[in-house]
Design a protein around this motif. Structure first.
Motif, PDB file in Angstrom:
ATOM      1  N   ALA A   1       0.831  -1.204   0.000  1.00  0.00           N
ATOM      2  CA  ALA A   1       0.000   0.000   0.000  1.00  0.00           C
ATOM      3  C   ALA A   1       0.861   1.247   0.000  1.00  0.00           C
ATOM      4  N   VAL A   2       0.400   2.280  -0.714  1.00  0.00           N
ATOM      5  CA  VAL A   2       1.153   3.525  -0.841  1.00  0.00           C
ATOM      6  C   VAL A   2       1.333   4.273   0.475  1.00  0.00           C
ATOM      7  N   PRO A   3       0.298   4.376   1.350  1.00  0.00           N
ATOM      8  CA  PRO A   3       0.470   5.187   2.570  1.00  0.00           C
ATOM      9  C   PRO A   3       1.698   4.839   3.385  1.00  0.00           C
ATOM     10  N   GLU A   4       2.150   3.594   3.320  1.00  0.00           N
ATOM     11  CA  GLU A   4       3.317   3.201   4.094  1.00  0.00           C
ATOM     12  C   GLU A   4       4.612   3.786   3.516  1.00  0.00           C
ATOM     13  N   GLY A   5       4.547   4.317   2.327  1.00  0.00           N
ATOM     14  CA  GLY A   5       5.750   4.884   1.721  1.00  0.00           C
ATOM     15  C   GLY A   5       5.611   6.345   1.380  1.00  0.00           C
ATOM     16  N   VAL A   6       4.671   7.052   2.032  1.00  0.00           N
ATOM     17  CA  VAL A   6       4.400   8.438   1.663  1.00  0.00           C
ATOM     18  C   VAL A   6       5.601   9.348   1.909  1.00  0.00           C
ATOM     19  N   ASP A   7       6.429   9.040   2.921  1.00  0.00           N
ATOM     20  CA  ASP A   7       7.608   9.873   3.185  1.00  0.00           C
ATOM     21  C   ASP A   7       8.586   9.807   2.012  1.00  0.00           C
ATOM     22  N   GLU A   8       8.764   8.611   1.445  1.00  0.00           N
ATOM     23  CA  GLU A   8       9.677   8.486   0.311  1.00  0.00           C
ATOM     24  C   GLU A   8       9.083   9.115  -0.944  1.00  0.00           C
ATOM     25  N   ILE A   9       7.771   9.045  -1.083  1.00  0.00           N
ATOM     26  CA  ILE A   9       7.124   9.718  -2.214  1.00  0.00           C
ATOM     27  C   ILE A   9       7.389  11.222  -2.141  1.00  0.00           C
ATOM     28  N   ARG A  10       7.257  11.779  -0.930  1.00  0.00           N
ATOM     29  CA  ARG A  10       7.499  13.217  -0.772  1.00  0.00           C
ATOM     30  C   ARG A  10       8.953  13.557  -1.092  1.00  0.00           C
ATOM     31  N   ARG A  11       9.896  12.697  -0.720  1.00  0.00           N
ATOM     32  CA  ARG A  11      11.295  12.952  -1.037  1.00  0.00           C
ATOM     33  C   ARG A  11      11.519  12.943  -2.544  1.00  0.00           C
ATOM     34  N   VAL A  12      10.960  11.948  -3.229  1.00  0.00           N
ATOM     35  CA  VAL A  12      11.117  11.867  -4.689  1.00  0.00           C
ATOM     36  C   VAL A  12      10.548  13.121  -5.347  1.00  0.00           C
ATOM     37  N   VAL A  13       9.356  13.510  -4.935  1.00  0.00           N
ATOM     38  CA  VAL A  13       8.721  14.696  -5.513  1.00  0.00           C
ATOM     39  C   VAL A  13       9.544  15.943  -5.223  1.00  0.00           C
ATOM     40  N   THR A  14      10.066  16.068  -4.018  1.00  0.00           N
ATOM     41  CA  THR A  14      10.879  17.233  -3.654  1.00  0.00           C
ATOM     42  C   THR A  14      12.130  17.317  -4.520  1.00  0.00           C
ATOM     43  N   VAL A  15      12.825  16.198  -4.685  1.00  0.00           N
ATOM     44  CA  VAL A  15      14.032  16.181  -5.521  1.00  0.00           C
ATOM     45  C   VAL A  15      13.688  16.588  -6.944  1.00  0.00           C
ATOM     46  N   PHE A  16      12.647  16.018  -7.492  1.00  0.00           N
ATOM     47  CA  PHE A  16      12.270  16.320  -8.875  1.00  0.00           C
ATOM     48  C   PHE A  16      11.892  17.793  -9.037  1.00  0.00           C
ATOM     49  N   ARG A  17      11.116  18.318  -8.094  1.00  0.00           N
ATOM     50  CA  ARG A  17      10.667  19.708  -8.220  1.00  0.00           C
ATOM     51  C   ARG A  17      11.847  20.675  -8.094  1.00  0.00           C
ATOM     52  N   GLU A  18      12.739  20.410  -7.153  1.00  0.00           N
ATOM     53  CA  GLU A  18      13.859  21.329  -6.959  1.00  0.00           C
ATOM     54  C   GLU A  18      14.794  21.330  -8.171  1.00  0.00           C
ATOM     55  N   LEU A  19      15.113  20.167  -8.676  1.00  0.00           N
ATOM     56  CA  LEU A  19      15.990  20.108  -9.845  1.00  0.00           C
ATOM     57  C   LEU A  19      15.289  20.655 -11.089  1.00  0.00           C
ATOM     58  N   ARG A  20      14.006  20.439 -11.179  1.00  0.00           N
ATOM     59  CA  ARG A  20      13.225  20.942 -12.313  1.00  0.00           C
ATOM     60  C   ARG A  20      13.132  22.463 -12.291  1.00  0.00           C
ATOM     61  N   ASP A  21      12.949  23.032 -11.084  1.00  0.00           N
ATOM     62  CA  ASP A  21      12.779  24.480 -10.946  1.00  0.00           C
ATOM     63  C   ASP A  21      14.107  25.231 -10.863  1.00  0.00           C
ATOM     64  N   GLY A  22      15.179  24.503 -10.574  1.00  0.00           N
ATOM     65  CA  GLY A  22      16.480  25.157 -10.462  1.00  0.00           C
ATOM     66  C   GLY A  22      16.674  25.921  -9.163  1.00  0.00           C
ATOM     67  N   ILE A  23      15.922  25.566  -8.125  1.00  0.00           N
ATOM     68  CA  ILE A  23      16.053  26.236  -6.836  1.00  0.00           C
ATOM     69  C   ILE A  23      15.445  25.343  -5.758  1.00  0.00           C
ATOM     70  N   THR A  24      15.985  25.394  -4.553  1.00  0.00           N
ATOM     71  CA  THR A  24      15.458  24.575  -3.466  1.00  0.00           C
ATOM     72  C   THR A  24      14.104  25.097  -3.007  1.00  0.00           C
ATOM     73  N   ALA A  25      13.372  24.244  -2.305  1.00  0.00           N
ATOM     74  CA  ALA A  25      12.015  24.595  -1.894  1.00  0.00           C
ATOM     75  C   ALA A  25      11.966  25.827  -1.011  1.00  0.00           C
ATOM     76  N   ASP A  26      13.036  26.060  -0.218  1.00  0.00           N
ATOM     77  CA  ASP A  26      13.049  27.233   0.656  1.00  0.00           C
ATOM     78  C   ASP A  26      13.527  28.487  -0.051  1.00  0.00           C
ATOM     79  N   GLY A  27      13.904  28.363  -1.323  1.00  0.00           N
ATOM     80  CA  GLY A  27      14.332  29.505  -2.109  1.00  0.00           C
ATOM     81  C   GLY A  27      15.717  30.017  -1.809  1.00  0.00           C
ATOM     82  N   ARG A  28      16.493  29.290  -1.007  1.00  0.00           N
ATOM     83  CA  ARG A  28      17.798  29.792  -0.588  1.00  0.00           C
ATOM     84  C   ARG A  28      18.944  29.393  -1.514  1.00  0.00           C
TER      85      ARG A  28
END
Length: 379
Positions: A268-295
């Motif tokens: 089931a997916v809920p047991e891996g939601v933390d890793e899903i968030r990590r994957v999404v965070t990595v993809f978004r930051e590299l895609r946008d060219g800036i970290t989520a905190d904007g620093r």
């Protein structure tokens, strides 16, 4: 000679017909048949000719909602409501719909579900490639009959578009800009005159009410086979954006992985939601060219790092966890998939990935296990 009506093998005649194997990926109209039936049953709004339900119900099917009888309609698309409303409204007019966006923005997914809701059939599909011939859009011939009897209706093999015209249904053309320009232009008469000439038979097929066409194209293919201005005018273009927020993208990935995982008997997916968030965070930051905190500004790799790729990485990670782990999605299960998605150019992208690991991932609280797993597969 008289042929007996009795079965040749009595034992064989008593056997029940083999049960149809379950499809690995059912068509939308099959996978969500219950929701479509519930919507159609409770839909009392006006319906365009030959539509299975009203435009309001089609939008509800895509965006999700709760019907008066309590039936839950799951969202098929997570994004701005107005985009879906414009797309549905376009199909109710005489203009074709072009879904445009970067790879992985659910263009194919949306087109399939639109066709399923509008016509009850999403299979009238032309898959665009560099080798797609004109016959795939217009019509072909059964050459055995053609050689034996000459051109005739019986020898003609209709394309999915021709069938949609004759039956008043929705046709789909995927990756329109991958199709050679001269083949693309065979759509002009179909979309402008709503007619498909058949000069070999001295006739034509006229589209009946209910016919329309959904095409998809991605922004990265500009310059491959650009649409002519004449063809582009025949479409109402709707751009599908990337998810606005990380939470929205995590929700999309979790929903799709859960659907895919259930068909593959994965955890089931809920047991891996933390890793899903990590994957999404990595993809978004590299895609946008800036970290989520904007620093911290980052270099972006050559790949698209789309939501669809995130779904693929997590699904593969769940398969690893199920078959070679303890069933829980962990950093080691997604690390290799992330590396494969990020490093498309072995030279340039590997440097970008290493810099991101050392400058961002290594310093982030709670990401030590993730950092070690990524370092291990990147060595």
């Amino acid at each position: 000679m008289t042929v007996s009506a009795e079965p040749i093998n009595a034992q064989a005649s008593e056997q029940q017909p083999a049960e149809r194997p379950e499809a690995l990926r059912p068509h939308a109209e099959d996978a969500f048949a219950d929701e479509l039936a519930a919507l159609a049953a409770q839909d009392d709004r006006p319906r365009p000719a030959r539509w299975k339900m009203s435009p309001w119900a089609v939008a509800t099917y895509l965006l999700g909602g709760i019907l008066p009888d309590g039936t839950v309609i799951t969202p098929k698309y997570v994004g701005p409501r107005r985009i879906v409303e414009v797309a549905v409204t376009t199909l109710a007019t005489d203009r074709a719909l072009l879904l445009l966006g970067v790879p992985g923005t659910a263009k194919t997914w949306v087109s399939e579900h639109l066709a399923a809701a509008v016509s009850g059939d999403s299979t009238l599909l032309v898959q665009g490639t560099a080798g797609t011939p004109e016959e795939a859009i217009r019509y072909g011939w059964n050459y055995a009959q053609l050689l034996a009897n000459g051109p005739s209706r019986d020898a003609l093999v209709p394309s999915p578009v021709m069938r949609a015209m004759a039956e008043g249904m929705t046709a789909r053309v995927e990756e329109l800009t991958r199709i050679p320009a001269d083949v693309q232009d065979s759509l002009i008469t179909i979309l402008s005159e709503k007619t498909l000439p058949i000069p070999e038979l001295g006739g034509e097929v006229q589209a009946v009410r209910g016919f329309n066409l959904i095409a998809t194209a991605n922004d990265r293919d500009r310059g491959v086979n650009d649409l002519s201005s004449a063809l582009r005018r025949r479409f109402n273009t709707v751009a599908l954006p990337l998810p606005e927020s990380a939470d929205a993208e995590v929700d999309i990935v979790a929903r799709r992985v859960d659907q895919i995982g259930r068909s593959l008997d994965l955890p089931a997916v809920p047991e891996g939601v933390d890793e899903i968030r990590r994957v999404v965070t990595v993809f978004r930051e590299l895609r946008d060219g800036i970290t989520a905190d904007g620093r911290t500004k980052l270099k972006s790799p050559s790949g698209t790092l789309s939501t669809a790729e995130a779904i693929s990485v997590v699904t593969n990670g769940l398969a690893l966890a199920a078959h070679f782990g303890d069933g829980l999605l962990r950093p080691s299960d997604v690390a290799a998939g992330i590396l494969g998605a990020v490093v498309r150019d072995p030279a340039a992208d590997r440097v970008i990935w290493q810099e991101y690991l050392e400058a961002v991932v290594r310093e982030r609280d709670g990401w030590k296990d993730f950092y070690r797993a990524c370092r291990e597969v990147s060595a």
